[in-house]
Motif scaffolding. Structure first.
Motif, PDB file in Angstrom:
ATOM      1  N   SER A 182      10.068  10.521  -3.157  1.00 44.35           N
ATOM      2  CA  SER A 182       9.952   9.064  -3.078  1.00 44.35           C
ATOM      3  C   SER A 182       8.667   8.674  -3.806  1.00 44.35           C
ATOM      4  O   SER A 182       7.798   9.529  -4.014  1.00 44.35           O
ATOM      5  CB  SER A 182       9.884   8.676  -1.601  1.00 44.35           C
ATOM      6  N   VAL A 183       8.547   7.399  -4.180  1.00 41.10           N
ATOM      7  CA  VAL A 183       7.318   6.983  -4.853  1.00 41.10           C
ATOM      8  C   VAL A 183       6.931   5.573  -4.423  1.00 41.10           C
ATOM      9  O   VAL A 183       7.778   4.671  -4.389  1.00 41.10           O
ATOM     10  CB  VAL A 183       7.434   7.107  -6.397  1.00 41.10           C
ATOM     11  N   VAL A 184       5.652   5.414  -4.055  1.00 35.34           N
ATOM     12  CA  VAL A 184       5.115   4.086  -3.742  1.00 35.34           C
ATOM     13  C   VAL A 184       4.718   3.419  -5.057  1.00 35.34           C
ATOM     14  O   VAL A 184       4.057   4.036  -5.898  1.00 35.34           O
ATOM     15  CB  VAL A 184       3.878   4.195  -2.805  1.00 35.34           C
ATOM     16  N   LEU A 185       5.139   2.170  -5.223  1.00 31.83           N
ATOM     17  CA  LEU A 185       4.741   1.365  -6.386  1.00 31.83           C
ATOM     18  C   LEU A 185       3.834   0.263  -5.865  1.00 31.83           C
ATOM     19  O   LEU A 185       4.288  -0.633  -5.164  1.00 31.83           O
ATOM     20  CB  LEU A 185       5.966   0.726  -7.062  1.00 31.83           C
ATOM     21  N   GLU A 186       2.538   0.371  -6.167  1.00 31.62           N
ATOM     22  CA  GLU A 186       1.603  -0.612  -5.600  1.00 31.62           C
ATOM     23  C   GLU A 186       1.121  -1.590  -6.664  1.00 31.62           C
ATOM     24  O   GLU A 186       0.622  -1.186  -7.726  1.00 31.62           O
ATOM     25  CB  GLU A 186       0.403   0.115  -4.947  1.00 31.62           C
ATOM     26  N   CYS A 187       1.251  -2.874  -6.355  1.00 35.52           N
ATOM     27  CA  CYS A 187       0.712  -3.971  -7.188  1.00 35.52           C
ATOM     28  C   CYS A 187       1.066  -3.838  -8.659  1.00 35.52           C
ATOM     29  O   CYS A 187       0.172  -3.663  -9.506  1.00 35.52           O
ATOM     30  CB  CYS A 187      -0.802  -4.071  -7.012  1.00 35.52           C
ATOM     31  N   ILE A 188       2.347  -3.913  -8.934  1.00 38.81           N
ATOM     32  CA  ILE A 188       2.811  -3.950 -10.322  1.00 38.81           C
ATOM     33  C   ILE A 188       3.779  -5.132 -10.457  1.00 38.81           C
ATOM     34  O   ILE A 188       4.327  -5.597  -9.446  1.00 38.81           O
ATOM     35  CB  ILE A 188       3.479  -2.612 -10.766  1.00 38.81           C
ATOM     36  N   PRO A 189       4.013  -5.638 -11.666  1.00 42.62           N
ATOM     37  CA  PRO A 189       4.917  -6.780 -11.823  1.00 42.62           C
ATOM     38  C   PRO A 189       6.324  -6.450 -11.305  1.00 42.62           C
ATOM     39  O   PRO A 189       6.805  -5.318 -11.469  1.00 42.62           O
ATOM     40  CB  PRO A 189       4.932  -7.017 -13.336  1.00 42.62           C
TER      41      PRO A 189
END
Ligand code: KIV
Length: 263
Positions: A182-189
């Motif tokens: 799994s992957v966390v995507l933090e503060c991206i458009p």
């Protein structure tokens, strides 16, 4: 329909295939983790954000292995159903695969975590590979990576230029290829988060990354309204700051004015 079965890593990946959104929250204590588990939260992250929201550090950089092991143990002892993921603190994995395996192993062996999370994309792919090869499941974390706050020059939106967006897409594909579940995507458009989510087979968990991720994560103190100035993307579900302050003030005046205990 509420699923009562233990949440496992294959189950989390299956949730993406079934199009079921994943609601992840952080927890740091036995008491709160037990409530989140009873509320049906499927994934609980013992985030190194504990250093900022509970220990008063200005960044997550000072958080130690011992602190993270303590909080992970508290959470793991409370949880029956949720998947418990422990955040690897700054400088507990960066030195190389042996270092990463040694630290991550302690979270599973000593604290009861079922997976670890670490920050970075291509630069940590060999560490993710080394951990997954020895059977330690890894959640990756890209975009705004708070342990690199000084390199980024602050806590700011990442992936704004086409070059940055392309680099983040490569990071996402690389961590998946390295074995992350799994992957966390933090503060991206949000459009970039949507594209990454569509390209990956593993679930993406967004924070400040819009609605198109497979799941969302919030810091529990922000959701509960305990944080004075939470980031703009946070939804406060209750204002515990005011509730606790009101209760403590009422208790103080009751004691001072002889209303508690009652005669
Ligand atoms: O430490 C943390 O709480 C985190 C989440 C915000 C993803 O890394």
């Amino acid at each position: 329909m509420e699923d009562k079965e233990k949440v496992t890593i294959p189950r989390m990946v299956e949730m993406k295939r079934e199009g079921r959104k994943i609601a992840m929250l952080t927890a740091y204590s036995w008491s709160v983790a037990g409530i989140l588990d009873e509320a049906g939260i499927p994934v609980i992250l013992v985030g190194d954000s504990v250093g900022m929201v509970e220990a008063g550090y200005r960044t997550t950089l000072p958080v130690t292995m011992e602190e993270m092991l303590y909080h992970t143990g508290c959470v793991a002892r409370a949880v029956k159903r949720a998947l418990v993921v422990a955040d690897m603190p700054f400088m507990s994995y960066q030195e190389g695969p042996a270092h990463a395996i040694g630290s991550a192993g302690r979270f599973l062996k000593e604290a009861g975590a079922e997976a670890v999370k670490l920050e970075g994309g291509k630069g940590v792919a060999r560490l993710i590979k080394a951990l997954t090869e020895v059977g330690i499941p890894v959640m990756a974390h890209i975009g705004l990576t708070p342990q690199s706050v000084h390199t980024m020059g602050g806590y700011r939106l990442q992936g704004r230029t086409p070059e940055e967006a392309e680099r983040l897409m490569e990071d996402a594909l690389t961590v998946e290829e390295a074995g992350a579940f799994s992957v966390v995507l933090e503060c991206i458009p949000q459009e970039l988060a949507r594209k990454i989510t569509e390209r990956l087979k593993i679930p993406t968990i967004g924070i400040g990354a819009g609605p198109y991720c497979d799941g969302q994560v919030l810091v529990i103190n922000d959701l509960l309204g305990l944080t004075r100035n939470p980031p703009g993307f946070v939804k406060r579900y209750v204002n515990l700051y005011d509730t606790i302050k009101r209760a403590a003030t009422e208790y103080r005046t009751d004691v001072e004015e002889g209303r508690f205990p009652e005669r």
